[in-house]
Design an enzyme around this catalytic site. Structure first.
Site, PDB file in Angstrom:
ATOM      1  N   TYR A   1      22.330  -2.276  20.857  1.00 56.11           N
ATOM      2  CA  TYR A   1      23.313  -3.074  20.098  1.00 56.11           C
ATOM      3  C   TYR A   1      23.706  -2.320  18.834  1.00 56.11           C
ATOM      4  O   TYR A   1      22.932  -1.502  18.323  1.00 56.11           O
ATOM      5  CB  TYR A   1      22.754  -4.464  19.756  1.00 56.11           C
ATOM      6  CG  TYR A   1      21.397  -4.480  19.070  1.00 56.11           C
ATOM      7  CD1 TYR A   1      21.260  -4.296  17.700  1.00 56.11           C
ATOM      8  CD2 TYR A   1      20.239  -4.711  19.816  1.00 56.11           C
ATOM      9  CE1 TYR A   1      20.015  -4.348  17.082  1.00 56.11           C
ATOM     10  CE2 TYR A   1      18.992  -4.755  19.215  1.00 56.11           C
ATOM     11  CZ  TYR A   1      18.891  -4.573  17.838  1.00 56.11           C
ATOM     12  OH  TYR A   1      17.657  -4.610  17.237  1.00 56.11           O
TER      13      TYR A   1
ATOM     14  N   GLN B   1       0.806  -1.225   0.000  1.00 57.89           N
ATOM     15  CA  GLN B   1       0.000   0.000   0.000  1.00 57.89           C
ATOM     16  C   GLN B   1       0.841   1.277   0.000  1.00 57.89           C
ATOM     17  O   GLN B   1       0.434   2.298  -0.550  1.00 57.89           O
ATOM     18  CB  GLN B   1      -0.969  -0.007   1.183  1.00 57.89           C
ATOM     19  CG  GLN B   1      -0.292   0.049   2.533  1.00 57.89           C
ATOM     20  CD  GLN B   1      -1.274  -0.027   3.704  1.00 57.89           C
ATOM     21  OE1 GLN B   1      -2.474  -0.160   3.501  1.00 57.89           O
ATOM     22  NE2 GLN B   1      -0.763   0.063   4.906  1.00 57.89           N
TER      23      GLN B   1
HETATM   24  C1  LIG Z   1      10.016  -2.429  18.897  1.00 57.32           C
HETATM   25  C2  LIG Z   1      10.057  -3.674  18.057  1.00 57.32           C
HETATM   26  C3  LIG Z   1      11.258  -4.370  17.914  1.00 57.32           C
HETATM   27  C4  LIG Z   1      11.320  -5.542  17.155  1.00 57.32           C
HETATM   28  N1  LIG Z   1      12.508  -6.201  17.038  1.00 57.32           N
HETATM   29  C5  LIG Z   1      12.574  -7.370  16.349  1.00 57.32           C
HETATM   30  C6  LIG Z   1      13.811  -8.072  16.219  1.00 57.32           C
HETATM   31  O1  LIG Z   1      14.844  -7.650  16.719  1.00 57.32           O
HETATM   32  N2  LIG Z   1      13.822  -9.245  15.503  1.00 57.32           N
HETATM   33  C7  LIG Z   1      12.689  -9.759  14.929  1.00 57.32           C
HETATM   34  O2  LIG Z   1      12.753 -10.825  14.311  1.00 57.32           O
HETATM   35  N3  LIG Z   1      11.501  -9.090  15.014  1.00 57.32           N
HETATM   36  C8  LIG Z   1      11.410  -7.919  15.694  1.00 57.32           C
HETATM   37  N4  LIG Z   1      10.225  -7.235  15.774  1.00 57.32           N
HETATM   38  C9  LIG Z   1       9.032  -7.780  15.099  1.00 57.32           C
HETATM   39  C10 LIG Z   1       9.025  -7.433  13.613  1.00 57.32           C
HETATM   40  O3  LIG Z   1       9.204  -6.051  13.442  1.00 57.32           O
HETATM   41  C11 LIG Z   1       7.714  -7.864  12.947  1.00 57.32           C
HETATM   42  O4  LIG Z   1       7.328  -9.119  13.409  1.00 57.32           O
HETATM   43  C12 LIG Z   1       7.852  -7.906  11.422  1.00 57.32           C
HETATM   44  O5  LIG Z   1       8.213  -6.644  10.927  1.00 57.32           O
HETATM   45  C13 LIG Z   1       6.544  -8.373  10.787  1.00 57.32           C
HETATM   46  O6  LIG Z   1       6.653  -8.309   9.381  1.00 57.32           O
HETATM   47  P1  LIG Z   1       5.343  -8.440   8.483  1.00 57.32           P
HETATM   48  O7  LIG Z   1       5.823  -8.338   7.071  1.00 57.32           O
HETATM   49  O8  LIG Z   1       4.565  -9.633   8.883  1.00 57.32           O
HETATM   50  O9  LIG Z   1       4.452  -7.189   8.860  1.00 57.32           O
HETATM   51  P2  LIG Z   1       4.717  -5.631   8.594  1.00 57.32           P
HETATM   52  O10 LIG Z   1       6.145  -5.309   8.772  1.00 57.32           O
HETATM   53  O11 LIG Z   1       3.728  -4.894   9.414  1.00 57.32           O
HETATM   54  O12 LIG Z   1       4.384  -5.435   7.044  1.00 57.32           O
HETATM   55  C14 LIG Z   1       3.068  -5.416   6.561  1.00 57.32           C
HETATM   56  C15 LIG Z   1       3.056  -4.606   5.278  1.00 57.32           C
HETATM   57  O13 LIG Z   1       1.782  -4.723   4.675  1.00 57.32           O
HETATM   58  C16 LIG Z   1       1.390  -3.454   4.171  1.00 57.32           C
HETATM   59  N5  LIG Z   1      -0.074  -3.479   4.082  1.00 57.32           N
HETATM   60  C17 LIG Z   1      -0.965  -3.438   5.096  1.00 57.32           C
HETATM   61  N6  LIG Z   1      -2.225  -3.524   4.622  1.00 57.32           N
HETATM   62  C18 LIG Z   1      -2.122  -3.624   3.266  1.00 57.32           C
HETATM   63  C19 LIG Z   1      -3.063  -3.758   2.219  1.00 57.32           C
HETATM   64  N7  LIG Z   1      -4.374  -3.816   2.458  1.00 57.32           N
HETATM   65  N8  LIG Z   1      -2.607  -3.836   0.936  1.00 57.32           N
HETATM   66  C20 LIG Z   1      -1.259  -3.781   0.673  1.00 57.32           C
HETATM   67  N9  LIG Z   1      -0.326  -3.631   1.630  1.00 57.32           N
HETATM   68  C21 LIG Z   1      -0.738  -3.580   2.908  1.00 57.32           C
HETATM   69  C22 LIG Z   1       1.961  -2.465   5.174  1.00 57.32           C
HETATM   70  O14 LIG Z   1       2.081  -1.183   4.614  1.00 57.32           O
HETATM   71  C23 LIG Z   1       3.302  -3.114   5.501  1.00 57.32           C
HETATM   72  O15 LIG Z   1       4.316  -2.672   4.626  1.00 57.32           O
HETATM   73  C24 LIG Z   1      10.147  -6.040  16.525  1.00 57.32           C
HETATM   74  C25 LIG Z   1       8.942  -5.345  16.652  1.00 57.32           C
HETATM   75  C26 LIG Z   1       8.896  -4.185  17.409  1.00 57.32           C
HETATM   76  C27 LIG Z   1       7.583  -3.461  17.539  1.00 57.32           C
END
Ligand SMILES: Cc1cc2nc3c(=O)[nH]c(=O)nc-3n(C[C@H](O)[C@H](O)[C@H](O)COP(=O)(O)OP(=O)(O)OC[C@H]3O[C@@H](n4cnc5c(N)ncnc54)[C@H](O)[C@@H]3O)c2cc1C
Length: 396
Positions: free
Chosen positions: A214, A35
């Site tokens: 880190y 998106q």
């Molecule tokens: C403070 C913090 C620290 C963290 N540290 C770590 C770490 O050290 N190591 C680790 O492994 N994990 C860590 N995490 C967890 C990690 O950030 C997430 O689990 C990971 O980013 C999830 O990835 P995802 O692709 O599932 O979701 P997201 O990163 O949320 O990606 C989802 C994507 O979908 C898009 N989207 C949403 N709705 C739509 C739609 N309808 N149509 C098209 N696109 C859409 C969004 O724009 C987004 O780009 C941390 C999280 C936090 C909050």
């Protein structure tokens, strides 16, 4: 499998891009919709442990990611005030030797860019930015998506990798909502110039709060995350700035080395921590959930992104085994992944408890025990997580 309908991926975060790469490497055509028109990750670090590194290897991007990484020797669990190291958990050589892959500290933006560029360069993946999936459609045995420009597209399958606020999830698992954990995270990245930091992670364990820092960006920057139990603030945007003074106040007087880092913070960001329990079903017909859309967990074990990477590799593997029976492939994927992601979320909560102990008596007992165990058997605390780090999604 080229020539067949494409797999449609909603979301171009770490999970969606990993899924696109894994599926393309398994021979599928993929169309991914993100998106955001300019999807860059916010300034923050990411720990990728051996299991995540092995998933990156399976996606063919381990070496590109490693260019941007720092390789920590250990994670030190420390107490504010004295600065005492309660336990030094080995990472670097230990992970490489025992689990067959390195533990990496990365800037999120670097890892995201590596995945995005690899997906954009792959001939079987079409990445469309600035286009949201607004609906998943079903007709007979078929599946498709509607996009926010009104256009519609049919596919072989739909992957909901659209994050913790997933819209795809509702169609698969029914209505539910993310749950506020009662904790807020401060995040900042500061320059490492002149600090001569040994590449290791530090976890400072205070009452009702902890601080992690880190090196990232191949040692040029330091990532700071401070987690505080409080419920008066529930914003969820990576770009919500707070004041350096507020961040400093939450960890005031902890240790001179913490003060040095906090004084370098120009703009801290804050983020209310939510989780989303995995639903009882991960897939419905030709639609499957992945990453935070399915199982957003608190970050106390640094595994959310690693789990999304593993999901991607396993999902593609299962789909390649029975491409003519997508629902069966997705059920097999869910069966493979359900228990592991549940166990990881539970272990993350156990860390929150361990890092935030309030009672003086408990702190003495738990940290004293940890300290003794680490002295008697220095690798034992690390070996307790063999089940987590030895996993190789490519072999699952
Ligand atoms: C403070 C913090 C620290 C963290 N540290 C770590 C770490 O050290 N190591 C680790 O492994 N994990 C860590 N995490 C967890 C990690 O950030 C997430 O689990 C990971 O980013 C999830 O990835 P995802 O692709 O599932 O979701 P997201 O990163 O949320 O990606 C989802 C994507 O979908 C898009 N989207 C949403 N709705 C739509 C739609 N309808 N149509 C098209 N696109 C859409 C969004 O724009 C987004 O780009 C941390 C999280 C936090 C909050």
């Amino acid at each position: 499998m080229s020539g067949t309908a494409p797999v449609l991926v909603a979301g171009g975060g770490i999970g969606g891009l990993a899924a696109a790469l894994a599926l393309a490497r398994a021979g599928f055509e993929v169309r991914l919709f993100e998106q955001k028109p300019d999807p860059h990750e916010w300034g923050a670090g990411l720990q990728i442990s051996a299991n995540g590194t092995k998933a990156l290897r399976a996606l063919g991007v381990e070496d590109q990611a490693a260019i941007h990484a720092s390789f920590p020797e250990s994670v030190d669990l420390r107490l504010p005030g004295s600065g005492r190291v309660v336990s030094r958990v080995p990472l670097g050589g230990f992970h490489a030797g025992r689990y067959g892959a390195r533990y990496m500290h990365l800037h999120r933006a670097d890892l995201h860019r590596v995945l995005l560029e690899a997906a954009q360069a792959h001939p079987q993946i079409a990445v469309t930015l600035g286009r949201a999936v607004t609906e998943v459609t079903h007709s007979g045995d078929g599946v498709g998506v509607v996009l926010d420009d009104g256009s519609a597209l049919d596919g072989l399958a739909v992957i909901g990798a659209d994050g913790i606020r997933s819209g795809v999830r509702e169609g698969v698992a029914g209505e539910d909502a993310p749950r506020f954990t009662g904790m807020v995270a401060w995040r900042a990245v500061v320059p490492a110039d002149g600090l001569a930091e040994v590449p290791r992670a530090h976890v400072w364990m205070g009452r009702g709060r902890h601080l992690v820092h880190y090196p990232i960006s191949a040692g040029r920057q330091i990532n700071l995350v401070g987690v505080v139990e409080r419920s008066d603030w529930r914003g969820e945007s990576w770009s919500e700035a707070g004041s350096p003074a507020e961040f400093q106040a939450d960890f005031a007087g902890w240790h001179p080395s913490v003060d040095i880092l906090l004084r370098r913070v120009a703009t801290p960001y804050r983020w209310a921590l939510y989780e989303r329990h995995q639903p009882s079903v991960w897939c419905a017909g030709r639609v499957a959930l992945l990453g935070d859309a399915c199982h957003a967990m608190p970050p106390f074990l640094a595994q959310g992104a690693c789990m999304a990477l593993e999901d991607a590799v396993v999902l593609a593997h299962r789909l390649a085994q029975t491409p003519d029976d997508v629902p069966k492939a997705f059920r097999a994927y869910a069966d493979d992944r359900r228990k592991r992601t549940e166990d990881v979320a539970r272990a993350a909560w156990a860390n929150a408890w361990r890092f935030h102990l309030h009672s003086g008596l408990l702190r003495t007992c738990v940290y004293g025990g940890l300290s003794l165990a680490s002295m008697l058997a220095p690798t034992r605390p690390a070996r307790l997580f063999d089940w987590l780090y030895e996993y190789d999604a490519a072999q699952a």
